[in-house]
Design a protein around this motif. Structure first.
Motif, PDB file in Angstrom:
ATOM      1  N   HIS A  17      35.792  -5.014 -13.244  1.00  0.00           N
ATOM      2  CA  HIS A  17      36.498  -6.294 -13.339  1.00  0.00           C
ATOM      3  C   HIS A  17      35.553  -7.392 -13.825  1.00  0.00           C
ATOM      4  O   HIS A  17      35.931  -8.211 -14.669  1.00  0.00           O
ATOM      5  CB  HIS A  17      37.098  -6.675 -11.982  1.00  0.00           C
ATOM      6  CG  HIS A  17      37.730  -8.027 -11.980  1.00  0.00           C
ATOM      7  ND1 HIS A  17      38.937  -8.268 -12.593  1.00  0.00           N
ATOM      8  CD2 HIS A  17      37.314  -9.218 -11.477  1.00  0.00           C
ATOM      9  CE1 HIS A  17      39.240  -9.551 -12.450  1.00  0.00           C
ATOM     10  NE2 HIS A  17      38.268 -10.141 -11.784  1.00  0.00           N
ATOM     11  N   TYR A  18      34.342  -7.406 -13.316  1.00  0.00           N
ATOM     12  CA  TYR A  18      33.346  -8.397 -13.717  1.00  0.00           C
ATOM     13  C   TYR A  18      33.029  -8.271 -15.208  1.00  0.00           C
ATOM     14  O   TYR A  18      32.983  -9.274 -15.935  1.00  0.00           O
ATOM     15  CB  TYR A  18      32.084  -8.209 -12.873  1.00  0.00           C
ATOM     16  CG  TYR A  18      30.963  -9.152 -13.187  1.00  0.00           C
ATOM     17  CD1 TYR A  18      30.999 -10.472 -12.755  1.00  0.00           C
ATOM     18  CD2 TYR A  18      29.843  -8.728 -13.888  1.00  0.00           C
ATOM     19  CE1 TYR A  18      29.960 -11.345 -13.033  1.00  0.00           C
ATOM     20  CE2 TYR A  18      28.804  -9.590 -14.173  1.00  0.00           C
ATOM     21  CZ  TYR A  18      28.870 -10.891 -13.745  1.00  0.00           C
ATOM     22  OH  TYR A  18      27.840 -11.743 -14.031  1.00  0.00           O
TER      23      TYR A  18
ATOM     24  N   TRP B  75      34.930  -6.877 -17.556  1.00  0.00           N
ATOM     25  CA  TRP B  75      36.127  -7.247 -18.316  1.00  0.00           C
ATOM     26  C   TRP B  75      36.260  -8.763 -18.390  1.00  0.00           C
ATOM     27  O   TRP B  75      36.526  -9.319 -19.451  1.00  0.00           O
ATOM     28  CB  TRP B  75      37.357  -6.629 -17.664  1.00  0.00           C
ATOM     29  CG  TRP B  75      38.637  -7.145 -18.219  1.00  0.00           C
ATOM     30  CD1 TRP B  75      39.217  -6.802 -19.405  1.00  0.00           C
ATOM     31  CD2 TRP B  75      39.493  -8.120 -17.619  1.00  0.00           C
ATOM     32  NE1 TRP B  75      40.392  -7.496 -19.576  1.00  0.00           N
ATOM     33  CE2 TRP B  75      40.581  -8.322 -18.488  1.00  0.00           C
ATOM     34  CE3 TRP B  75      39.445  -8.833 -16.434  1.00  0.00           C
ATOM     35  CZ2 TRP B  75      41.607  -9.205 -18.197  1.00  0.00           C
ATOM     36  CZ3 TRP B  75      40.468  -9.705 -16.141  1.00  0.00           C
ATOM     37  CH2 TRP B  75      41.531  -9.888 -17.020  1.00  0.00           C
ATOM     38  N   ARG B  76      36.039  -9.445 -17.270  1.00  0.00           N
ATOM     39  CA  ARG B  76      36.178 -10.912 -17.229  1.00  0.00           C
ATOM     40  C   ARG B  76      35.120 -11.595 -18.094  1.00  0.00           C
ATOM     41  O   ARG B  76      35.411 -12.553 -18.803  1.00  0.00           O
ATOM     42  CB  ARG B  76      36.082 -11.387 -15.781  1.00  0.00           C
ATOM     43  CG  ARG B  76      36.238 -12.867 -15.600  1.00  0.00           C
ATOM     44  CD  ARG B  76      37.655 -13.315 -15.893  1.00  0.00           C
ATOM     45  NE  ARG B  76      37.750 -14.736 -15.661  1.00  0.00           N
ATOM     46  CZ  ARG B  76      38.259 -15.589 -16.522  1.00  0.00           C
ATOM     47  NH1 ARG B  76      38.792 -15.173 -17.646  1.00  0.00           N
ATOM     48  NH2 ARG B  76      38.296 -16.867 -16.259  1.00  0.00           N
ATOM     49  N   LEU B  77      33.892 -11.104 -18.041  1.00  0.00           N
ATOM     50  CA  LEU B  77      32.838 -11.707 -18.860  1.00  0.00           C
ATOM     51  C   LEU B  77      33.083 -11.471 -20.352  1.00  0.00           C
ATOM     52  O   LEU B  77      32.816 -12.355 -21.170  1.00  0.00           O
ATOM     53  CB  LEU B  77      31.472 -11.181 -18.454  1.00  0.00           C
ATOM     54  CG  LEU B  77      30.938 -11.750 -17.147  1.00  0.00           C
ATOM     55  CD1 LEU B  77      29.555 -11.199 -16.850  1.00  0.00           C
ATOM     56  CD2 LEU B  77      30.890 -13.262 -17.181  1.00  0.00           C
ATOM     57  N   ASN B  78      33.586 -10.290 -20.718  1.00  0.00           N
ATOM     58  CA  ASN B  78      33.927 -10.050 -22.120  1.00  0.00           C
ATOM     59  C   ASN B  78      35.033 -10.982 -22.582  1.00  0.00           C
ATOM     60  O   ASN B  78      35.016 -11.475 -23.712  1.00  0.00           O
ATOM     61  CB  ASN B  78      34.339  -8.596 -22.334  1.00  0.00           C
ATOM     62  CG  ASN B  78      33.159  -7.664 -22.326  1.00  0.00           C
ATOM     63  OD1 ASN B  78      32.041  -8.066 -22.639  1.00  0.00           O
ATOM     64  ND2 ASN B  78      33.397  -6.418 -21.964  1.00  0.00           N
ATOM     65  N   LYS B  79      36.000 -11.226 -21.717  1.00  0.00           N
ATOM     66  CA  LYS B  79      37.086 -12.152 -22.047  1.00  0.00           C
ATOM     67  C   LYS B  79      36.546 -13.573 -22.244  1.00  0.00           C
ATOM     68  O   LYS B  79      36.942 -14.272 -23.178  1.00  0.00           O
ATOM     69  CB  LYS B  79      38.116 -12.127 -20.917  1.00  0.00           C
ATOM     70  CG  LYS B  79      39.384 -12.865 -21.202  1.00  0.00           C
ATOM     71  CD  LYS B  79      40.372 -12.671 -20.054  1.00  0.00           C
ATOM     72  CE  LYS B  79      41.582 -13.539 -20.236  1.00  0.00           C
ATOM     73  NZ  LYS B  79      42.507 -13.440 -19.116  1.00  0.00           N
ATOM     74  N   LEU B  80      35.626 -13.993 -21.386  1.00  0.00           N
ATOM     75  CA  LEU B  80      35.014 -15.326 -21.539  1.00  0.00           C
ATOM     76  C   LEU B  80      34.161 -15.414 -22.801  1.00  0.00           C
ATOM     77  O   LEU B  80      34.147 -16.447 -23.474  1.00  0.00           O
ATOM     78  CB  LEU B  80      34.163 -15.670 -20.308  1.00  0.00           C
ATOM     79  CG  LEU B  80      34.922 -16.071 -19.063  1.00  0.00           C
ATOM     80  CD1 LEU B  80      33.968 -16.208 -17.885  1.00  0.00           C
ATOM     81  CD2 LEU B  80      35.673 -17.365 -19.280  1.00  0.00           C
ATOM     82  N   ASP B  81      33.447 -14.325 -23.133  1.00  0.00           N
ATOM     83  CA  ASP B  81      32.659 -14.305 -24.362  1.00  0.00           C
ATOM     84  C   ASP B  81      33.540 -14.501 -25.586  1.00  0.00           C
ATOM     85  O   ASP B  81      33.197 -15.263 -26.495  1.00  0.00           O
ATOM     86  CB  ASP B  81      31.893 -12.990 -24.488  1.00  0.00           C
ATOM     87  CG  ASP B  81      30.689 -12.928 -23.565  1.00  0.00           C
ATOM     88  OD1 ASP B  81      30.316 -13.973 -22.998  1.00  0.00           O
ATOM     89  OD2 ASP B  81      30.133 -11.817 -23.413  1.00  0.00           O
TER      90      ASP B  81
ATOM     91  N   GLU C 112      36.455 -15.930 -25.651  1.00  0.00           N
ATOM     92  CA  GLU C 112      37.036 -17.286 -25.593  1.00  0.00           C
ATOM     93  C   GLU C 112      36.083 -18.328 -26.155  1.00  0.00           C
ATOM     94  O   GLU C 112      36.509 -19.264 -26.831  1.00  0.00           O
ATOM     95  CB  GLU C 112      37.373 -17.624 -24.140  1.00  0.00           C
ATOM     96  CG  GLU C 112      38.031 -18.968 -23.935  1.00  0.00           C
ATOM     97  CD  GLU C 112      38.360 -19.251 -22.493  1.00  0.00           C
ATOM     98  OE1 GLU C 112      38.325 -20.431 -22.113  1.00  0.00           O
ATOM     99  OE2 GLU C 112      38.639 -18.312 -21.735  1.00  0.00           O
TER     100      GLU C 112
ATOM    101  N   GLU D  79      30.906 -13.300 -28.457  1.00  0.00           N
ATOM    102  CA  GLU D  79      30.954 -11.852 -28.212  1.00  0.00           C
ATOM    103  C   GLU D  79      29.999 -11.129 -29.141  1.00  0.00           C
ATOM    104  O   GLU D  79      29.613 -11.647 -30.183  1.00  0.00           O
ATOM    105  CB  GLU D  79      32.383 -11.309 -28.357  1.00  0.00           C
ATOM    106  CG  GLU D  79      32.894 -11.286 -29.785  1.00  0.00           C
ATOM    107  CD  GLU D  79      33.732 -12.499 -30.126  1.00  0.00           C
ATOM    108  OE1 GLU D  79      34.554 -12.355 -31.026  1.00  0.00           O
ATOM    109  OE2 GLU D  79      33.583 -13.572 -29.548  1.00  0.00           O
TER     110      GLU D  79
END
Length: 63
Positions: free
Chosen positions: A47-48, A50-56, A58, A62
């Motif tokens: 989960h961590y 996945w969330r950090l990749n999503k923030l990257d 955004e 990335e």
């Protein structure tokens, strides 16, 4: 916080409450103490990541 709740809460403190529930040939309290905390820890890691990749994505940083 979640991992500590699962490993210490369900595995040690709340074991008398969940000891009558059978899971895989053993009771739920033992299962949480042995395998449940490991599985929850691995789920937290995924989960961590996945969330950090999503923030990257955004913020446009990335890989």
């Amino acid at each position: 916080m979640v991992w500590a709740l699962v490993s210490y809460g369900f595995g040690i403190l709340l074991r008398p409450l969940v000891s009558g529930i059978p899971v895989g040939g053993t009771d739920l309290g033992f299962w949480f103490a042995q395998q449940g905390s490991i599985i929850v820890f691995i789920a937290i890691i995924f989960h961590y990541a996945w969330r950090l990749n999503k923030l990257d994505k955004e913020f446009g940083v990335e890989e």
